[in-house]
Design a protein around this motif. Structure first.
Motif, PDB file in Angstrom:
ATOM      1  N   UNK A 151       0.834  -1.202   0.000  1.00 18.91           N
ATOM      2  CA  UNK A 151       0.000   0.000   0.000  1.00 18.91           C
ATOM      3  C   UNK A 151       0.873   1.259   0.000  1.00 18.91           C
ATOM      4  N   UNK A 152       1.932   1.246   0.774  1.00 21.49           N
ATOM      5  CA  UNK A 152       2.868   2.367   0.775  1.00 21.49           C
ATOM      6  C   UNK A 152       3.642   2.466  -0.525  1.00 21.49           C
ATOM      7  N   UNK A 153       3.964   1.323  -1.105  1.00 22.74           N
ATOM      8  CA  UNK A 153       4.688   1.309  -2.387  1.00 22.74           C
ATOM      9  C   UNK A 153       3.828   1.904  -3.502  1.00 22.74           C
ATOM     10  N   UNK A 154       2.522   1.646  -3.461  1.00 21.66           N
ATOM     11  CA  UNK A 154       1.627   2.248  -4.454  1.00 21.66           C
ATOM     12  C   UNK A 154       1.667   3.773  -4.346  1.00 21.66           C
ATOM     13  N   UNK A 155       1.668   4.280  -3.132  1.00 20.85           N
ATOM     14  CA  UNK A 155       1.761   5.725  -2.941  1.00 20.85           C
ATOM     15  C   UNK A 155       3.069   6.281  -3.467  1.00 20.85           C
ATOM     16  N   UNK A 156       4.160   5.543  -3.277  1.00 16.93           N
ATOM     17  CA  UNK A 156       5.461   5.979  -3.796  1.00 16.93           C
ATOM     18  C   UNK A 156       5.446   6.037  -5.319  1.00 16.93           C
ATOM     19  N   UNK A 157       4.849   5.047  -5.949  1.00 14.68           N
ATOM     20  CA  UNK A 157       4.785   5.015  -7.419  1.00 14.68           C
ATOM     21  C   UNK A 157       3.976   6.194  -7.942  1.00 14.68           C
ATOM     22  N   UNK A 158       2.829   6.467  -7.319  1.00 18.00           N
ATOM     23  CA  UNK A 158       2.008   7.601  -7.738  1.00 18.00           C
ATOM     24  C   UNK A 158       2.754   8.907  -7.506  1.00 18.00           C
ATOM     25  N   UNK A 159       3.454   9.023  -6.393  1.00 16.94           N
ATOM     26  CA  UNK A 159       4.204  10.245  -6.094  1.00 16.94           C
ATOM     27  C   UNK A 159       5.302  10.485  -7.114  1.00 16.94           C
ATOM     28  N   UNK A 160       6.025   9.460  -7.478  1.00 17.66           N
ATOM     29  CA  UNK A 160       7.086   9.624  -8.481  1.00 17.66           C
ATOM     30  C   UNK A 160       6.488   9.978  -9.835  1.00 17.66           C
ATOM     31  N   UNK A 161       5.356   9.372 -10.151  1.00 17.58           N
ATOM     32  CA  UNK A 161       4.694   9.699 -11.415  1.00 17.58           C
ATOM     33  C   UNK A 161       4.261  11.176 -11.431  1.00 17.58           C
ATOM     34  N   UNK A 162       3.675  11.642 -10.338  1.00 18.18           N
ATOM     35  CA  UNK A 162       3.268  13.045 -10.268  1.00 18.18           C
ATOM     36  C   UNK A 162       4.469  13.984 -10.301  1.00 18.18           C
TER      37      UNK A 162
END
Length: 165
Positions: A151-162
């Protein structure tokens, strides 16, 4: 010296680059590190309660049961990475669009890290106690912890994408 400062050309704020736009990037960096660290701290504390309670009867299982604490600590690293990326991108005249994207990136990793930390804490607390009583539950505990960590890794992926937009 003051006459030199008067002749220096400073870039002026525009509608797209107001003077306050960098504030949103800073708030994104603060949100990333603060929320993810809060989740990691909760996950560590809650898991440590379970480990301490379990260790009364089974002290030989302490090192095996430390996995939830390690996984909770990784959540804070996600927030740290995004926070460093965001603060590294700061410039004097910052576009509003980029500021809001970076605020969203910080909130994405921060809030998902907080949720992941809470999940790891609850699962770690109950899981290490249960695995001490029934060793066959250990593999299931690890799988559930991995799903909570993701769940935290998904947030990291979205953050890097943004951040890269």
């Amino acid at each position: 010296m003051s006459s030199l400062k008067a002749h220096r050309i400073d870039p002026e704020a525009t509608l797209d680059q107001p003077q306050y736009a960098f504030f949103f990037c800073i708030m994104g960096a603060v949100s990333a590190i603060a929320f993810s660290t809060l989740g990691a701290a909760y996950g560590t504390a809650k898991s440590a309660i379970g480990i301490s309670s379990m260790a009364v009867k089974h002290p030989e299982l302490i090192m095996k049961s430390i996995i939830p604490v390690v996984m909770a600590g990784i959540i804070a690293i996600y927030g740290l990475v995004v926070s460093v990326l965001l603060t590294g991108s700061l410039i004097k005249m910052y576009p509003t669009y980029k500021g809001f994207l970076n605020l969203g990136a910080g909130l994405a990793v921060g809030l998902s890290g907080m949720a992941a930390g809470f999940a790891i804490g609850v699962v770690g607390d109950a899981g290490v106690r249960a695995a001490a009583q029934q060793p066959k539950l250990f593999v299931g505990l690890i799988l559930i912890l991995i799903f909570a960590e993701v769940l935290g890794l998904y947030g990291l992926i979205v953050a890097i994408y943004l951040f890269t937009k």
